[in-house]
Scaffold this motif. Sequence first.
Motif, PDB file in Angstrom:
ATOM      1  N   LEU A 314      38.425  32.071  28.601  1.00  0.00           N
ATOM      2  CA  LEU A 314      38.503  31.776  30.033  1.00  0.00           C
ATOM      3  C   LEU A 314      39.107  32.934  30.823  1.00  0.00           C
ATOM      4  O   LEU A 314      38.612  33.285  31.901  1.00  0.00           O
ATOM      5  CB  LEU A 314      39.330  30.508  30.246  1.00  0.00           C
ATOM      6  N   SER A 315      40.166  33.532  30.295  1.00  0.00           N
ATOM      7  CA  SER A 315      40.823  34.615  31.030  1.00  0.00           C
ATOM      8  C   SER A 315      39.911  35.829  31.152  1.00  0.00           C
ATOM      9  O   SER A 315      39.829  36.440  32.229  1.00  0.00           O
ATOM     10  CB  SER A 315      42.130  34.994  30.339  1.00  0.00           C
ATOM     11  N   VAL A 316      39.200  36.184  30.089  1.00  0.00           N
ATOM     12  CA  VAL A 316      38.285  37.327  30.155  1.00  0.00           C
ATOM     13  C   VAL A 316      37.141  37.038  31.126  1.00  0.00           C
ATOM     14  O   VAL A 316      36.791  37.881  31.967  1.00  0.00           O
ATOM     15  CB  VAL A 316      37.742  37.655  28.750  1.00  0.00           C
ATOM     16  N   MET A 317      36.567  35.847  31.040  1.00  0.00           N
ATOM     17  CA  MET A 317      35.445  35.501  31.911  1.00  0.00           C
ATOM     18  C   MET A 317      35.855  35.518  33.378  1.00  0.00           C
ATOM     19  O   MET A 317      35.170  36.125  34.219  1.00  0.00           O
ATOM     20  CB  MET A 317      34.911  34.125  31.518  1.00  0.00           C
ATOM     21  N   LEU A 318      36.957  34.885  33.713  1.00  0.00           N
ATOM     22  CA  LEU A 318      37.383  34.814  35.105  1.00  0.00           C
ATOM     23  C   LEU A 318      37.861  36.174  35.612  1.00  0.00           C
ATOM     24  O   LEU A 318      37.641  36.523  36.785  1.00  0.00           O
ATOM     25  CB  LEU A 318      38.478  33.766  35.254  1.00  0.00           C
ATOM     26  N   THR A 319      38.507  36.952  34.754  1.00  0.00           N
ATOM     27  CA  THR A 319      38.967  38.282  35.168  1.00  0.00           C
ATOM     28  C   THR A 319      37.793  39.189  35.482  1.00  0.00           C
ATOM     29  O   THR A 319      37.807  39.922  36.482  1.00  0.00           O
ATOM     30  CB  THR A 319      39.831  38.901  34.060  1.00  0.00           C
ATOM     31  N   LEU A 320      36.767  39.152  34.656  1.00  0.00           N
ATOM     32  CA  LEU A 320      35.581  39.966  34.919  1.00  0.00           C
ATOM     33  C   LEU A 320      34.941  39.584  36.249  1.00  0.00           C
ATOM     34  O   LEU A 320      34.533  40.456  37.033  1.00  0.00           O
ATOM     35  CB  LEU A 320      34.577  39.804  33.782  1.00  0.00           C
ATOM     36  N   LEU A 321      34.863  38.288  36.525  1.00  0.00           N
ATOM     37  CA  LEU A 321      34.259  37.846  37.781  1.00  0.00           C
ATOM     38  C   LEU A 321      35.090  38.264  38.989  1.00  0.00           C
ATOM     39  O   LEU A 321      34.540  38.653  40.033  1.00  0.00           O
ATOM     40  CB  LEU A 321      34.083  36.329  37.755  1.00  0.00           C
ATOM     41  N   VAL A 322      36.402  38.195  38.878  1.00  0.00           N
ATOM     42  CA  VAL A 322      37.263  38.626  39.985  1.00  0.00           C
ATOM     43  C   VAL A 322      37.103  40.121  40.239  1.00  0.00           C
ATOM     44  O   VAL A 322      37.031  40.566  41.397  1.00  0.00           O
ATOM     45  CB  VAL A 322      38.724  38.263  39.681  1.00  0.00           C
ATOM     46  N   PHE A 323      37.017  40.917  39.171  1.00  0.00           N
ATOM     47  CA  PHE A 323      36.812  42.355  39.346  1.00  0.00           C
ATOM     48  C   PHE A 323      35.471  42.653  40.010  1.00  0.00           C
ATOM     49  O   PHE A 323      35.366  43.540  40.869  1.00  0.00           O
ATOM     50  CB  PHE A 323      36.881  43.060  37.991  1.00  0.00           C
ATOM     51  N   VAL A 324      34.435  41.916  39.629  1.00  0.00           N
ATOM     52  CA  VAL A 324      33.125  42.090  40.269  1.00  0.00           C
ATOM     53  C   VAL A 324      33.209  41.721  41.747  1.00  0.00           C
ATOM     54  O   VAL A 324      32.636  42.401  42.614  1.00  0.00           O
ATOM     55  CB  VAL A 324      32.057  41.236  39.557  1.00  0.00           C
ATOM     56  N   GLY A 325      33.933  40.645  42.061  1.00  0.00           N
ATOM     57  CA  GLY A 325      34.101  40.255  43.457  1.00  0.00           C
ATOM     58  C   GLY A 325      34.835  41.301  44.269  1.00  0.00           C
ATOM     59  O   GLY A 325      34.473  41.570  45.430  1.00  0.00           O
ATOM     60  N   GLU A 326      35.853  41.913  43.683  1.00  0.00           N
ATOM     61  CA  GLU A 326      36.576  42.971  44.395  1.00  0.00           C
ATOM     62  C   GLU A 326      35.669  44.164  44.674  1.00  0.00           C
ATOM     63  O   GLU A 326      35.699  44.741  45.765  1.00  0.00           O
ATOM     64  CB  GLU A 326      37.787  43.408  43.573  1.00  0.00           C
ATOM     65  N   ALA A 327      34.848  44.533  43.684  1.00  0.00           N
ATOM     66  CA  ALA A 327      33.941  45.664  43.884  1.00  0.00           C
ATOM     67  C   ALA A 327      32.896  45.341  44.951  1.00  0.00           C
ATOM     68  O   ALA A 327      32.552  46.203  45.769  1.00  0.00           O
ATOM     69  CB  ALA A 327      33.266  46.024  42.565  1.00  0.00           C
ATOM     70  N   ALA A 328      32.372  44.112  44.942  1.00  0.00           N
ATOM     71  CA  ALA A 328      31.395  43.727  45.961  1.00  0.00           C
ATOM     72  C   ALA A 328      32.021  43.714  47.349  1.00  0.00           C
ATOM     73  O   ALA A 328      31.392  44.133  48.338  1.00  0.00           O
ATOM     74  CB  ALA A 328      30.820  42.350  45.624  1.00  0.00           C
ATOM     75  N   ARG A 329      33.251  43.267  47.446  1.00  0.00           N
ATOM     76  CA  ARG A 329      33.934  43.257  48.738  1.00  0.00           C
ATOM     77  C   ARG A 329      34.104  44.675  49.271  1.00  0.00           C
ATOM     78  O   ARG A 329      33.863  44.938  50.461  1.00  0.00           O
ATOM     79  CB  ARG A 329      35.301  42.590  48.585  1.00  0.00           C
ATOM     80  N   ASP A 330      34.480  45.612  48.413  1.00  0.00           N
ATOM     81  CA  ASP A 330      34.641  46.996  48.855  1.00  0.00           C
ATOM     82  C   ASP A 330      33.296  47.635  49.202  1.00  0.00           C
ATOM     83  O   ASP A 330      33.212  48.454  50.124  1.00  0.00           O
ATOM     84  CB  ASP A 330      35.325  47.819  47.766  1.00  0.00           C
ATOM     85  N   ALA A 331      32.245  47.266  48.465  1.00  0.00           N
ATOM     86  CA  ALA A 331      30.938  47.865  48.707  1.00  0.00           C
ATOM     87  C   ALA A 331      30.378  47.453  50.059  1.00  0.00           C
ATOM     88  O   ALA A 331      29.711  48.255  50.731  1.00  0.00           O
ATOM     89  CB  ALA A 331      29.972  47.479  47.595  1.00  0.00           C
ATOM     90  N   PHE A 332      30.638  46.235  50.497  1.00  0.00           N
ATOM     91  CA  PHE A 332      30.104  45.746  51.753  1.00  0.00           C
ATOM     92  C   PHE A 332      31.083  45.934  52.913  1.00  0.00           C
ATOM     93  O   PHE A 332      30.772  45.534  54.033  1.00  0.00           O
ATOM     94  CB  PHE A 332      29.742  44.258  51.644  1.00  0.00           C
ATOM     95  N   ASP A 333      32.220  46.523  52.670  1.00  0.00           N
ATOM     96  CA  ASP A 333      33.203  46.744  53.722  1.00  0.00           C
ATOM     97  C   ASP A 333      32.806  47.984  54.516  1.00  0.00           C
ATOM     98  O   ASP A 333      32.794  49.103  53.990  1.00  0.00           O
ATOM     99  CB  ASP A 333      34.596  46.951  53.104  1.00  0.00           C
ATOM    100  N   PRO A 334      32.465  47.855  55.790  1.00  0.00           N
ATOM    101  CA  PRO A 334      32.026  49.021  56.570  1.00  0.00           C
ATOM    102  C   PRO A 334      33.145  50.003  56.844  1.00  0.00           C
ATOM    103  O   PRO A 334      32.873  51.152  57.232  1.00  0.00           O
ATOM    104  CB  PRO A 334      31.509  48.388  57.861  1.00  0.00           C
ATOM    105  N   ARG A 335      34.382  49.606  56.656  1.00  0.00           N
ATOM    106  CA  ARG A 335      35.506  50.509  56.926  1.00  0.00           C
ATOM    107  C   ARG A 335      35.712  51.521  55.813  1.00  0.00           C
ATOM    108  O   ARG A 335      36.463  52.477  55.975  1.00  0.00           O
ATOM    109  CB  ARG A 335      36.779  49.712  57.130  1.00  0.00           C
ATOM    110  N   LYS A 336      35.064  51.302  54.652  1.00  0.00           N
ATOM    111  CA  LYS A 336      35.229  52.212  53.526  1.00  0.00           C
ATOM    112  C   LYS A 336      33.943  53.015  53.364  1.00  0.00           C
ATOM    113  O   LYS A 336      32.857  52.472  53.257  1.00  0.00           O
ATOM    114  CB  LYS A 336      35.523  51.428  52.247  1.00  0.00           C
ATOM    115  N   SER A 337      34.099  54.299  53.318  1.00  0.00           N
ATOM    116  CA  SER A 337      32.930  55.197  53.196  1.00  0.00           C
ATOM    117  C   SER A 337      32.705  55.547  51.743  1.00  0.00           C
ATOM    118  O   SER A 337      33.616  55.487  50.908  1.00  0.00           O
ATOM    119  CB  SER A 337      33.156  56.458  54.015  1.00  0.00           C
ATOM    120  N   ALA A 338      31.492  55.929  51.436  1.00  0.00           N
ATOM    121  CA  ALA A 338      31.136  56.289  50.065  1.00  0.00           C
ATOM    122  C   ALA A 338      31.787  57.606  49.682  1.00  0.00           C
ATOM    123  O   ALA A 338      31.920  58.503  50.510  1.00  0.00           O
ATOM    124  CB  ALA A 338      29.632  56.382  49.919  1.00  0.00           C
TER     125      ALA A 338
END
Length: 338
Positions: A314-338
């Motif tokens: 459970l901890s590995v599964m949920l941790t991986l999903l949270v990390f993916v969510g953080e990356a998706a949030r940063d990718a769609f954040d217009p305030r952060k440039s590539a």
Amino acid sequence: MSPLNQQRWQKFKQHRRGYWSLWIFTGLFALSLCAEVLVNNKPIMVSYRSSLYFPVLKDYPETTFGGEFETATDYRDSYVRDMIEKNGWMLWPPVHFNHQTINYNLTVPAPAPPSRDNWLGTDDQGRDVVARLIYGFRISVLFALTLTVLSSIVGVAAGALQGYYGGRIDLFGQRFIEIWSGLPVLFMLIILSSLVEPNFWWLLGLMLLFSWTELTGLVRAEFLRGRNLEYVRAARALGLSDGQIMYRHILPNAMVSTLTFLPFIFTGAIGVLTSLDFLGFGLPPGSASLGELVAQAKNNLSAPWLGLSSFVTLSVMLTLLVFVGEAARDAFDPRKSA
């Protein structure tokens, strides 16, 4: 892929933790989809008297291999195994159990500790822990994925109607959502689950009743903001219908912020299913369930392999999903440039 989406993908890849978490989780899920080939109490292939059989795909009666009964073949039975091996061979999966197979050859009372046959031991009914973890992981991910997609569709539609039309639709919709969101979700799910015999689809429908509101407020705000923009007014002046304006012009902008929330909704769905299974109001008895394994760990404190296995999964599964969510949030954040 448009230049904007290419830039978002590059920003997602720059978030190394989320990028590799996505690949690791995808790989684990792909392996779980092949569980019948990797973890099963039936051989993948049987060669008997120069004929090939595939028990993973089809059930064969015992008479096919020289037995006396028309019932389905038990390939773990020593009598059947000897008959087949005298006239052919069997190709077994790495784990010779599925999530319901009981190991009757245990040398100690169940729950048995890890051994050569049961790599992570057995539960209190003699079922292999590895098999139940893999099958439980698969059903949890499929359940959460289905619930996330359906709840997102309903929530986005409700928020779009409220935000675009406003007025009484928005007023009464918001009052209804406030009342509906104020209900104690877990207790309501427990009460409703106790009234019917729960299964995968019943639980999915019950959880969908309460999970669709998570995206409604976000989509509503985006539509309230977007319906008065210049390009929307221009589209309305050109004679486009409300449905075309909502779908073509406002919804793509609203989905940018919505997509960043999906991994976290996915994680919450897994947590709720695990909680219901732990309390005994989830999937039917005998189903592969991570929550049921956690409950067994609580009831068998002398078998630490149960608690450690379920906790790590459970901890590995949920941790991986949270990390993916953080990356998706940063990718769609217009305030952060590539």
